[in-house]
Scaffold this motif. Structure first.
Motif, PDB file in Angstrom:
ATOM      1  N   GLU A 134      -0.007 -10.803  -5.738  1.00 57.62           N
ATOM      2  CA  GLU A 134       0.181  -9.519  -5.172  1.00 57.62           C
ATOM      3  C   GLU A 134       0.965  -8.500  -6.109  1.00 57.62           C
ATOM      4  O   GLU A 134       0.589  -7.291  -6.442  1.00 57.62           O
ATOM      5  N   THR A 191      -1.289  -7.759  -9.251  1.00 57.13           N
ATOM      6  CA  THR A 191      -2.179  -6.739  -8.801  1.00 57.13           C
ATOM      7  C   THR A 191      -1.646  -5.415  -8.826  1.00 57.13           C
ATOM      8  O   THR A 191      -2.031  -4.464  -9.594  1.00 57.13           O
ATOM      9  N   GLN A 192      -0.599  -5.290  -8.031  1.00 61.17           N
ATOM     10  CA  GLN A 192       0.124  -3.942  -7.926  1.00 61.17           C
ATOM     11  C   GLN A 192       0.628  -3.194  -9.319  1.00 61.17           C
ATOM     12  O   GLN A 192       0.464  -2.165  -9.475  1.00 61.17           O
ATOM     13  N   GLU A 235       3.701   4.363 -11.701  1.00 64.62           N
ATOM     14  CA  GLU A 235       3.343   3.266 -10.903  1.00 64.62           C
ATOM     15  C   GLU A 235       4.498   2.478 -10.756  1.00 64.62           C
ATOM     16  O   GLU A 235       4.920   2.022  -9.646  1.00 64.62           O
ATOM     17  N   ILE A 280       6.451   1.424  -7.287  1.00 64.88           N
ATOM     18  CA  ILE A 280       6.570   0.225  -6.629  1.00 64.88           C
ATOM     19  C   ILE A 280       8.243  -0.135  -6.469  1.00 64.88           C
ATOM     20  O   ILE A 280       8.513  -0.670  -5.359  1.00 64.88           O
ATOM     21  N   LYS A 321       9.079   1.713  -3.281  1.00 58.27           N
ATOM     22  CA  LYS A 321       8.332   0.991  -2.070  1.00 58.27           C
ATOM     23  C   LYS A 321       9.255  -0.235  -1.793  1.00 58.27           C
ATOM     24  O   LYS A 321       9.524  -0.559  -0.554  1.00 58.27           O
ATOM     25  N   GLU A 322       9.653  -1.165  -2.651  1.00 57.85           N
ATOM     26  CA  GLU A 322      10.360  -2.448  -2.605  1.00 57.85           C
ATOM     27  C   GLU A 322      11.666  -1.840  -1.964  1.00 57.85           C
ATOM     28  O   GLU A 322      12.282  -2.844  -0.914  1.00 57.85           O
TER      29      GLU A 322
END
Ligand code: ADP
Ligand code: MG
Length: 224
Positions: free
Chosen positions: A124, A127-128, A179, A183, A186-187
């Motif tokens: 995961e 991929t992110q 990006e 991330i 988001k985390e």
């Protein structure tokens, strides 16, 4: 809860007979779920601030607390223990292990912790970060920007409660830089982490809840 707290912390270095005040007396805190940016010119004290937050060095005066508990005043050994359990570091020099493939850079963390490898989590994250296809490659077979993303994946894999990132997007192009910041945001929100990102890229701070400016060792909250 305050994830990191600085209580009148300063840091001085001796250079011959002059004292460099890398960080002037600073009060600061970041809560869980908060994404904070620190911007400022080179040599202003940003890395000093971040390494004090992560206990890689200790204050000359004052105290750093983590999760409302003593941190900077603990022994080196105890600090490492807390750091390992709570903090994910993303440093500018990515420090990958040369003889391990990309995916094994992440599993390395499990080896140390004697836990089972979480293949789904590795896939995961890779991929992110757009590096899933590089899983079997070694660090010297991939670009600087790709290595930087591996280092980010490795820091997040451990699921730390605190993320400290020192110019994590420095070697990335704009798209990748956005990006990475997305991330981190988001985390921070989804997993209620506390994140401090040092950057000199003004464009990235839109994703942050608060912005601080470091200038000559003085940390000030940006208003407006
Ligand atoms: P930044 O990350 O914003 O570029 P630093 O925190 O690395 O700034 O450095 C702040 C100031 O402290 C600079 O003047 C730097 O030369 C000095 N400094 C940082 N670390 C040390 C050290 N270990 N010994 C002596 N001076 C240092
Ligand atoms: Mg720096």
């Amino acid at each position: 809860m305050k994830a990191i707290e600085f209580l009148t912390v300063d840091k001085q270095f001796l250079d011959g007979d002059t004292t460099i005040e890398a960080l002037k007396p600073t009060n600061f805190s970041v809560e869980k779920g908060q994404f904070v940016a620190v911007i400022g010119p080179s040599g202003s004290g940003k890395s000093t601030f971040l390494t004090l937050a992560g206990g890689l060095q200790t204050p000359t005066n004052g105290e750093v607390k983590i999760n409302d508990e003593a941190f900077s005043q603990e022994s080196e050994k105890q600090r490492s223990k807390i750091r390992f359990a709570e903090i994910g570091f993303i440093l500018q020099a990515s420090n990958l292990v040369p003889f391990l493939t990309v995916e094994k850079q992440l599993y390395l963390v499990d080896k140390v912790q004697k836990e089972k490898a979480n293949v789904d989590k590795v896939n995961e994250l890779l991929t992110q970060l757009g590096i899933e296809h590089l899983k079997k490659k070694y660090p010297d077979e991939i670009s600087g920007g790709e290595r930087q993303r591996v280092a980010i994946a490795r820091a997040l894999y451990n699921d730390p409660s605190i993320i400290l990132a020192d110019e994590p997007t420095a070697s990335l192009d704009s798209d990748r830089a956005f990006e990475v910041v997305k991330i981190l945001a988001k985390e921070t929100k989804e997993k209620n982490k506390a994140t401090i990102m040092v950057t000199h890229d003004q464009r990235l701070i839109d994703y942050c809840d608060e912005v601080f400016i470091m200038k000559d060792g003085v940390l000030e909250k940006q208003t407006s």
